[in-house]
Design an enzyme around this catalytic site. Sequence first.
Site, PDB file in Angstrom:
ATOM      1  N   HIS A 173      -9.579   0.962   4.916  1.00 15.12           N
ATOM      2  CA  HIS A 173      -8.308   1.140   5.630  1.00 15.12           C
ATOM      3  C   HIS A 173      -8.533   2.088   6.818  1.00 15.12           C
ATOM      4  CE1 HIS A 173      -4.208   2.281   6.553  1.00 15.12           C
ATOM      5  NE2 HIS A 173      -3.833   1.205   5.878  1.00 15.12           N
ATOM      6  N   GLU A 210      -5.396  -5.155  10.338  1.00 19.65           N
ATOM      7  CA  GLU A 210      -4.370  -4.147  10.568  1.00 19.65           C
ATOM      8  C   GLU A 210      -4.646  -3.441  11.893  1.00 19.65           C
ATOM      9  OE1 GLU A 210      -2.394  -2.885   6.605  1.00 19.65           O
ATOM     10  OE2 GLU A 210      -4.042  -1.522   7.029  1.00 19.65           O
ATOM     11  N   GLY A 249       2.524   2.105  10.883  1.00 14.78           N
ATOM     12  CA  GLY A 249       3.452   3.234  10.793  1.00 14.78           C
ATOM     13  C   GLY A 249       4.177   3.540  12.090  1.00 14.78           C
ATOM     14  N   ASN A 269       0.859  -1.174   0.000  1.00 12.56           N
ATOM     15  CA  ASN A 269       0.000   0.000   0.000  1.00 12.56           C
ATOM     16  C   ASN A 269       0.901   1.231   0.000  1.00 12.56           C
ATOM     17  OD1 ASN A 269      -1.807   2.040   0.471  1.00 12.56           O
ATOM     18  ND2 ASN A 269      -2.494   1.298   2.477  1.00 12.56           N
ATOM     19  N   LYS A 323       0.068   4.233  -0.212  1.00 14.07           N
ATOM     20  CA  LYS A 323      -0.596   5.377   0.440  1.00 14.07           C
ATOM     21  C   LYS A 323      -0.417   6.649  -0.414  1.00 14.07           C
ATOM     22  CE  LYS A 323      -0.226   3.023   4.821  1.00 14.07           C
ATOM     23  NZ  LYS A 323      -0.118   3.070   6.275  1.00 14.07           N
ATOM     24  N   SER A 345       3.447  -2.325  10.214  1.00 15.62           N
ATOM     25  CA  SER A 345       4.903  -2.394  10.394  1.00 15.62           C
ATOM     26  C   SER A 345       5.508  -3.726   9.962  1.00 15.62           C
ATOM     27  CB  SER A 345       5.279  -2.066  11.841  1.00 15.62           C
ATOM     28  OG  SER A 345       4.876  -0.744  12.162  1.00 15.62           O
ATOM     29  N   GLU A 366      -6.913   4.460   7.912  1.00 14.13           N
ATOM     30  CA  GLU A 366      -6.671   5.877   7.609  1.00 14.13           C
ATOM     31  C   GLU A 366      -7.888   6.500   6.905  1.00 14.13           C
ATOM     32  OE1 GLU A 366      -2.918   5.261   5.654  1.00 14.13           O
ATOM     33  OE2 GLU A 366      -2.027   4.721   7.582  1.00 14.13           O
TER      34      GLU A 366
HETATM   35  P1  13P Z   1       3.040   0.281   7.703  1.00 17.20           P
HETATM   36  O1  13P Z   1       3.579  -0.996   7.096  1.00 17.20           O
HETATM   37  O2  13P Z   1       3.754   1.503   7.257  1.00 17.20           O
HETATM   38  O3  13P Z   1       2.916   0.165   9.192  1.00 17.20           O
HETATM   39  O4  13P Z   1       1.544   0.455   7.146  1.00 17.20           O
HETATM   40  C1  13P Z   1       0.672  -0.621   7.207  1.00 17.20           C
HETATM   41  C2  13P Z   1      -0.533  -0.292   6.433  1.00 17.20           C
HETATM   42  O5  13P Z   1      -1.315   0.562   6.807  1.00 17.20           O
HETATM   43  C3  13P Z   1      -0.765  -1.009   5.167  1.00 17.20           C
HETATM   44  O6  13P Z   1      -2.032  -0.763   4.663  1.00 17.20           O
END
Ligand code: 13P
Length: 250
Positions: free
Chosen positions: A95, A167, A173, A9, A11, A212, A97
């Site tokens: 997601h 997740e 993150g 992803n 982002k 992560s 976010e």
């Molecule tokens: P990270 O791997 O940066 O923690 O992000 C995970 C994520 O949100 C994947 O969709």
Amino acid sequence: MRKAVIAGNWKMNKTVSESVELISDLKSLIADVIDVEIVVAPPFLAIYHVAQEVKGLNIHVSAQDVFWEEEGAYTGAVSSKMLSDVGCEYVIIGHSERRQYFGETDETVNKKIQSSLQHGLTPIFCVGETLQQREAGETFSIIETQVRRGLSGLSASDMEDVIIAYEPVWAIGTGRTATGEQAEEVHSFIRKLLKEIYKDTADSIRILYGGSVKPDNIDGLMTKPNIDGALVGGASLKADDFARIVKYQR
Ligand code: 13P
């Protein structure tokens, strides 16, 4: 036997030219991998360009969101039909976010999953609890609610085309990965819930872990029986790291 999925992803990172550069680097590193379904999710603007680069390869393209209507007066929105048209085959839906910053709810997630399936896109449906919810002992009830509402109205045959991603918000993150045991505990809970709703179909649904994921923790995560792959954020922006994750120890 469930085929593993490793999805990146990206982002809100990478311009079109940067996306093309990253996919070119990735292609040379992972073109030989055939036993894992490889997916990358660039930002909308780069989807077409990345899809052109990976035509005919075992690298598939995903969007990071979609709107549920097919077309019309919905300023700023992108539909499943438009995504399919440019070579996109998957879409990340729900997601954390999107839930946190863009008002995504279990109900909108459900509409998006239904619409993506109708247009032949494979939804990667995300669920996960916050740290506060985990510490309050609410993890399982939160996950159950998200799964039941997000998948409301879907049949067992619909579920053959759905991928789920667990997740935990506190692991995204932050560099703080769930341990293999913590992740497996929730994955097996989700599998049990799917079994209750969809019976035997539950055995073929892939459940990915995200939060992560890095080259140094993927091998351990992938040994868990109910972890069928990973949804990778930060580490998917570095070709070497993502390639190492795709080539996790079998
Ligand atoms: P990270 O791997 O940066 O923690 O992000 C995970 C994520 O949100 C994947 O969709």
